[in-house]
Design an enzyme around this catalytic site. Structure first.
Site, mmCIF file in Angstrom:
data_model
loop_
_atom_site.group_PDB
_atom_site.id
_atom_site.type_symbol
_atom_site.label_atom_id
_atom_site.label_comp_id
_atom_site.label_asym_id
_atom_site.label_seq_id
_atom_site.Cartn_x
_atom_site.Cartn_y
_atom_site.Cartn_z
ATOM 1 C CG HIS A 121 -1.862 1.001 1.438
ATOM 2 N ND1 HIS A 121 -1.561 2.274 1.853
ATOM 3 C CD2 HIS A 121 -3.203 0.974 1.266
ATOM 4 C CE1 HIS A 121 -2.671 2.991 1.931
ATOM 5 N NE2 HIS A 121 -3.688 2.223 1.573
ATOM 6 C CG ASP A 198 0.695 -2.384 6.284
ATOM 7 O OD1 ASP A 198 -0.261 -2.554 7.046
ATOM 8 O OD2 ASP A 198 0.625 -1.709 5.239
ATOM 9 C CD GLN A 201 -6.759 -4.514 3.960
ATOM 10 O OE1 GLN A 201 -7.695 -5.302 4.133
ATOM 11 N NE2 GLN A 201 -6.959 -3.230 3.732
ATOM 12 C CE LYS A 224 -7.198 -0.658 6.430
ATOM 13 N NZ LYS A 224 -7.945 0.009 5.375
ATOM 14 C CB CYS A 362 -3.861 3.326 -1.510
ATOM 15 S SG CYS A 362 -5.151 4.511 -1.230
HETATM 16 N N1 C6P Z 1 -6.210 0.394 3.004
HETATM 17 C C1 C6P Z 1 -8.043 -0.021 1.481
HETATM 18 O O1 C6P Z 1 -9.140 0.241 0.979
HETATM 19 P P1 C6P Z 1 -4.888 3.702 7.353
HETATM 20 O O2 C6P Z 1 -5.458 4.569 6.270
HETATM 21 O O3 C6P Z 1 -3.687 4.355 8.001
HETATM 22 O O4 C6P Z 1 -5.895 3.188 8.314
HETATM 23 O O5 C6P Z 1 -4.350 2.369 6.614
HETATM 24 C C2 C6P Z 1 -3.467 2.469 5.547
HETATM 25 C C3 C6P Z 1 -3.185 1.106 4.987
HETATM 26 C C4 C6P Z 1 -1.919 0.570 5.125
HETATM 27 N N2 C6P Z 1 -1.631 -0.661 4.701
HETATM 28 C C5 C6P Z 1 -2.554 -1.438 4.114
HETATM 29 C C6 C6P Z 1 -2.175 -2.827 3.698
HETATM 30 C C7 C6P Z 1 -3.850 -0.955 3.939
HETATM 31 O O6 C6P Z 1 -4.760 -1.731 3.367
HETATM 32 C C8 C6P Z 1 -4.181 0.354 4.351
HETATM 33 C C9 C6P Z 1 -5.538 0.918 4.121
HETATM 34 C C10 C6P Z 1 -7.574 0.761 2.688
HETATM 35 O O7 C6P Z 1 -7.344 -0.929 1.053
HETATM 36 C C11 C6P Z 1 -7.789 2.220 2.525
HETATM 37 S S1 C6P Z 1 -6.707 2.941 1.328
#
Ligand code: C6P
Length: 404
Positions: A121, A198, A201, A224, A362
């Site tokens: 991401h 990270d 997910q 999430k 993203c």
């Molecule tokens: N992905 C998706 O629709 P935040 O925004 O900080 O809570 O998470 C960022 C982020 C970082 N790593 C991974 C693997 C992610 O999936 C995400 C967030 C969402 O896939 C929103 S872009």
């Protein structure tokens, strides 16, 4: 095993209609829905506990502090961290990664290497690029194969004594690939590199054991995993968190302040400057309790059933191509239909009350690898059903007929 109708009744938002149709919520990868216990805990916090924490001698402040610290302990147990002070509250995954990338600026020099993967991401790419720009370190990328799996032999070749940190996701948001992180962490440690995982997910689907994984950092977002937005966790091994400088300066992260010199507070406060998201921190504990009451083994088994069912049904549509066919996958299906832009499908099926994400998610480098502008992504949670997947399949068939 799971009583899905009973579980669905826990989520008030699921019973609403969108565009005149019952909501089919398949955008769980972007954010999950919230059960009533979480909504109640938010309201209860503001109606009965609201006060600033770690500051007041008054009873309400003590009550809020106790609830916040209890939640930290719950999360420590949930991820099996050795100490509760290794659990830092952040605003989310992005914040956690930036805090560590920023801290590594004090450790890296020209010629050092930072390793990320082609499956990341943007949150796990851009902070490392910024770090490399600041320090002269070089960003290297672990490539993927056509199934959307990291090529482990290439990873082996990239690792060297120059590698200072490896930053990879546990599960890809765009494709659902589950990466073999335990083995990747072990290999990184053989060359002395630190590893940040990270877990954004992963945490909605599984319970990470940070000690068994032996990762140096593990970051995730609360929203999430049935929790509120604006709260997340940065887990770091005590020795690393003590070594790294704080990310932000301000109240509560200090031991003493004078104009000549400031000394920092002990962990976890060193990384928690300013008034935190107190409600979010407390309620994240409620969300974790809720997920554990359902049980991650049950969640994983049921979501896998949904993944298999959706893969089979969607594959029957002529011209539909699933992007991301890794052997180890979580309940995410990214797909395209030949000759149709993903956005058009997403817009049409929204009219039927179906929420999916379309675009690059993203994760533009993944789309570039597959030479596509984006995908339609259906990401399932344990409160989804096979009947909802049937609705999606029918809606996609109709949209295809309209557009071709
Ligand atoms: N992905 C998706 O629709 P935040 O925004 O900080 O809570 O998470 C960022 C982020 C970082 N790593 C991974 C693997 C992610 O999936 C995400 C967030 C969402 O896939 C929103 S872009």
């Amino acid at each position: 095993m799971l009583d899905i109708q009973k579980i669905r009744a826990d989520f008030p938002i699921l019973s609403q209609k969108v565009n005149g149709h019952p909501l089919v919520y398949f955008d769980n990868g972007a954010t999950s829905q919230k059960p009533q216990v979480v909504l109640d805990a938010i309201s209860e916090y503001y109606s009965q506990t609201n006060a600033n924490i770690h500051r007041g001698v008054h009873s309400l402040s003590q009550k809020a502090t106790d609830a916040y610290e209890l939640s930290r302990k719950k999360i420590q147990q949930h991820i099996n961290a050795q100490h509760s002070h290794e659990v830092i509250f952040t605003s989310g995954t992005t914040h956690g990664i930036n805090a560590i990338a920023n801290g590594f600026a004090s450790l890296l020099q020209k010629g050092d290497e930072v390793l990320v993967s082609a499956l990341e991401h943007h949150s796990n790419i851009v902070p490392w690029q910024m770090l490399c720009e600041r320090t002269g370190a070089v960003l290297k990328v672990i490539p993927i194969n056509q199934n959307g799996e990291l090529i482990q032999t290439e990873y082996d070749k990239l690792l060297s004594a120059n590698t200072k940190i490896v930053a990879v996701n546990h599960i890809s948001n765009a494709l659902g690939t589950i990466n073999p992180i335990a083995e990747m962490i072990r290999k990184a440690h053989t060359v002395g590199a630190a590893v940040l995982i990270d877990g954004a997910q992963a945490v909605p689907h599984l319970k990470p054991d940070v000690q068994a994984l032996d990762c140096d950092f593990y970051v995730f977002s609360g929203h999430k995993m049935c929790g509120p937005t604006g709260i997340g966790i940065l887990y770091g091994k005590e020795a690393w968190l003590n070594q790294l400088p704080p990310y932000q300066g301000g109240g509560e992260m200090i031991a003493t302040v004078s104009f000549e010199k400031t000394t920092y507070a002990d962990l976890p406060h060193k990384f928690e400057a300013g008034t935190p998201n107190i409600e979010g921190g407390i309620v994240l504990g409620t969300a974790v309790d809720y997920l554990n009451s359902i049980g991650f083994e049950h969640i994983a088994a049921y979501e896998h059933e949904l993944l298999d069912y959706a893969t089979e049904k969607l594959s029957e549509i002529e011209g539909l191509n699933i992007v991301g066919t890794a052997k180890e996958k979580t309940s995410v299906i990214s797909f395209n239909i030949q000759g149709i832009h993903p956005y058009d499908i997403g817009t049409i099926i929204d009219k039927k009350g179906i929420a999916v994400r379309t675009g690059h998610h993203c994760a533009q480098p993944i789309m570039d690898f597959f030479c596509i502008p984006g995908t339609i992504r259906a990401s399932f949670a344990f409160y989804n059903t096979k009947e909802e997947i049937d609705i999606l399949v029918e809606a996609v068939k109709k949209a295809k007929a309209m557009l071709l």
